[in-house]
Write an enzyme that holds these catalytic residues in place. Structure first.
Site, PDB file in Angstrom:
ATOM      1  N   SER A  59       0.790  -1.218   0.000  1.00  0.00           N
ATOM      2  CA  SER A  59       0.000   0.000   0.000  1.00  0.00           C
ATOM      3  C   SER A  59       0.820   1.264   0.000  1.00  0.00           C
ATOM      4  O   SER A  59       0.281   2.349  -0.159  1.00  0.00           O
ATOM      5  CB  SER A  59      -0.874  -0.006   1.231  1.00  0.00           C
ATOM      6  OG  SER A  59      -0.059  -0.323   2.326  1.00  0.00           O
ATOM      7  N   THR A 172      -2.458   3.555   3.964  1.00  0.00           N
ATOM      8  CA  THR A 172      -1.661   4.766   3.918  1.00  0.00           C
ATOM      9  C   THR A 172      -1.032   4.919   5.271  1.00  0.00           C
ATOM     10  O   THR A 172      -1.666   4.594   6.266  1.00  0.00           O
ATOM     11  CB  THR A 172      -2.623   5.952   3.691  1.00  0.00           C
ATOM     12  OG1 THR A 172      -3.146   5.839   2.390  1.00  0.00           O
ATOM     13  CG2 THR A 172      -1.942   7.282   3.876  1.00  0.00           C
ATOM     14  N   THR A 190       1.540   7.047   0.417  1.00  0.00           N
ATOM     15  CA  THR A 190       0.664   5.946   0.006  1.00  0.00           C
ATOM     16  C   THR A 190       0.875   5.613  -1.466  1.00  0.00           C
ATOM     17  O   THR A 190       1.372   6.454  -2.229  1.00  0.00           O
ATOM     18  CB  THR A 190      -0.820   6.340   0.200  1.00  0.00           C
ATOM     19  OG1 THR A 190      -1.658   5.213  -0.045  1.00  0.00           O
ATOM     20  CG2 THR A 190      -1.235   7.475  -0.713  1.00  0.00           C
ATOM     21  N   ARG A 200      -5.496   8.815 -11.122  1.00  0.00           N
ATOM     22  CA  ARG A 200      -6.271   9.124  -9.916  1.00  0.00           C
ATOM     23  C   ARG A 200      -5.333   9.581  -8.780  1.00  0.00           C
ATOM     24  O   ARG A 200      -4.326   8.965  -8.496  1.00  0.00           O
ATOM     25  CB  ARG A 200      -7.038   7.887  -9.474  1.00  0.00           C
ATOM     26  CG  ARG A 200      -7.900   8.080  -8.221  1.00  0.00           C
ATOM     27  CD  ARG A 200      -7.206   7.640  -6.955  1.00  0.00           C
ATOM     28  NE  ARG A 200      -8.100   7.655  -5.792  1.00  0.00           N
ATOM     29  CZ  ARG A 200      -7.697   7.477  -4.551  1.00  0.00           C
ATOM     30  NH1 ARG A 200      -6.432   7.262  -4.294  1.00  0.00           N
ATOM     31  NH2 ARG A 200      -8.547   7.494  -3.553  1.00  0.00           N
ATOM     32  N   THR A 223      -7.090   8.274   6.689  1.00  0.00           N
ATOM     33  CA  THR A 223      -6.871   7.043   5.946  1.00  0.00           C
ATOM     34  C   THR A 223      -8.226   6.517   5.495  1.00  0.00           C
ATOM     35  O   THR A 223      -9.258   6.936   6.020  1.00  0.00           O
ATOM     36  CB  THR A 223      -6.109   6.013   6.803  1.00  0.00           C
ATOM     37  OG1 THR A 223      -5.804   4.865   6.023  1.00  0.00           O
ATOM     38  CG2 THR A 223      -6.914   5.610   8.016  1.00  0.00           C
ATOM     39  N   GLY A 224      -8.196   5.654   4.515  1.00  0.00           N
ATOM     40  CA  GLY A 224      -9.454   5.136   3.994  1.00  0.00           C
ATOM     41  C   GLY A 224      -9.708   5.656   2.585  1.00  0.00           C
ATOM     42  O   GLY A 224      -8.770   6.036   1.878  1.00  0.00           O
TER      43      GLY A 224
HETATM   44  C1  SD4 Z   1      -6.267   7.093  -0.867  1.00  0.00           C
HETATM   45  N1  SD4 Z   1      -6.542   7.577   1.459  1.00  0.00           N
HETATM   46  O1  SD4 Z   1      -5.470   7.080  -1.796  1.00  0.00           O
HETATM   47  C2  SD4 Z   1      -5.763   6.822   0.524  1.00  0.00           C
HETATM   48  C3  SD4 Z   1      -5.809   5.356   0.755  1.00  0.00           C
HETATM   49  C4  SD4 Z   1      -5.826   4.972   2.169  1.00  0.00           C
HETATM   50  O2  SD4 Z   1      -6.213   3.491   3.794  1.00  0.00           O
HETATM   51  O3  SD4 Z   1      -5.623   5.713   3.055  1.00  0.00           O
HETATM   52  N2  SD4 Z   1      -6.142   3.782   2.497  1.00  0.00           N
HETATM   53  O4  SD4 Z   1      -7.481   7.286  -1.034  1.00  0.00           O
END
Ligand code: SD4
Length: 316
Positions: A59, A172, A190, A200, A223-224
């Site tokens: 990730s 991330t 990330t 993207r 995060t997310g």
């Molecule tokens: C994203 N927020 O690229 C990041 C991915 C992430 O836990 O944090 N995943 O959208």
């Protein structure tokens, strides 16, 4: 309503705070940097570099899962309490996106470089060109190509790498440090959502979305699913709430609730988590779904990995 976890400022103040279980190793590197006399900025860079270099972390950085066309593209930001910012987005062929971000901050008049320009800048700075797509990540991508289905899975960040194709999402690291003199810095890095569209860019490299910090107030990271964070300028909102007097915990909860209210059914099954560190060392963490974890390291060196409270009791 779930109550927040309170971490009172104590005689063993929080030195480093970061997202997810794997934040522990990053925190340890960051604390070692502080102990060696490094600044908070040095510490968060050193911490962020740990998952960036780890091929088993699919990730962040080297070994990250690619976009749907098979390219690993990295997003990162670093920021200090004086409003100095450096960021990169859609960076390719360089492992340490966070160091490129720092070089953008320190060596250019800009706050962000993207794509080919970011890569060229990094190579000009003497950073090595590295193929980021590892055999394991390529195998996962080829497996994914069979279905071509894009459905972010909540909390995959928290799971150990599984068989190819099992992890359809990314994690991330957001990391914040508070030096002994109270100075703060933060970083976020990330490879973004796995199998995202080419080009993207998520929330992570955007100041006020994936990360924000303000002197005398504190720092926040997210995060997310980045799109959901960007819609509300999530970390700018958390820091603004802290500025207005909310605790870091209450500020994280407010931002998560706002997303839920704004988006309703559109966020079903999606994870967003916020982590915040107040200027006096208080910690806040809250997520939409269960499963978000974070690592807290105190100045004594004691590290705990803790589960964040969540708005919804379910984990997916
Ligand atoms: C994203 N927020 O690229 C990041 C991915 C992430 O836990 O944090 N995943 O959208």
């Amino acid at each position: 309503m779930l109550a927040g976890v309170a971490h009172a400022a104590s005689d063993d103040p929080v030195a480093v705070l970061s997202t997810w279980d794997f934040g522990k190793a990053a925190n340890e590197a960051a604390l070692a940097t502080l102990r060696a006399g490094g600044t908070a900025l040095d510490a968060v860079e050193a911490g962020a570099k740990v998952p960036e270099a780890d091929p088993d972390n699919h990730s962040v950085g080297y070994g990250g899962y690619p976009d749907r066309d098979g390219h690993v593209t990295l997003d990162a930001i670093i920021m200090d309490q004086d409003g100095r910012i450096g960021a990169v987005a859609a960076l390719e062929d360089v492992v340490h996106a966070i160091s490129v971000a720092r070089a953008v901050m320190e060596k250019t008049p800009h706050t962000m470089l993207v794509g080919e320009g970011a890569t060229r800048f990094a190579l000009d700075q003497g950073m090595p060109r590295v193929k980021l797509l590892t055999p394991a990540a390529e195998a996962a991508w080829r497996e994914w190509l069979k279905t071509h289905r894009y459905r972010p899975i909540a909390n995959i960040e928290n799971q150990l790498p599984g068989p190819p194709g099992s992890a359809l999402n990314h994690d991330t690291i957001g990391i914040m440090a508070r030096a002994g003199d109270g100075r703060m810095a933060a970083a976020c890095t990330t490879s973004g959502m796995a199998f995202k569209m080419r080009g993207r860019v998520g929330d992570s490299p955007l100041a006020g979305c994936g990360l924000f910090i303000e002197k005398g107030v504190g720092a926040a990271a997210s995060t997310g699913v980045g799109e959901e964070v960007t819609r509300i300028a999530g970390t700018a909102r958390v820091v603004a709430s802290m500025r207005a007097g909310l605790s870091p915990q209450a500020a994280c909860e407010e931002a998560v609730r706002h997303i839920a209210q704004l988006r309703g059914d559109a966020i079903a099954g999606l994870q967003v988590g916020f982590l915040a560190l107040g200027a006096s060392g208080d910690v806040g963490a809250f997520a939409l779904l269960r499963g978000f974890t974070y690592a807290v390291t105190r100045q004594s060196g004691r590290t705990e990995v803790l589960p964040a409270r969540s708005l919804f009791a379910r984990s997916e």
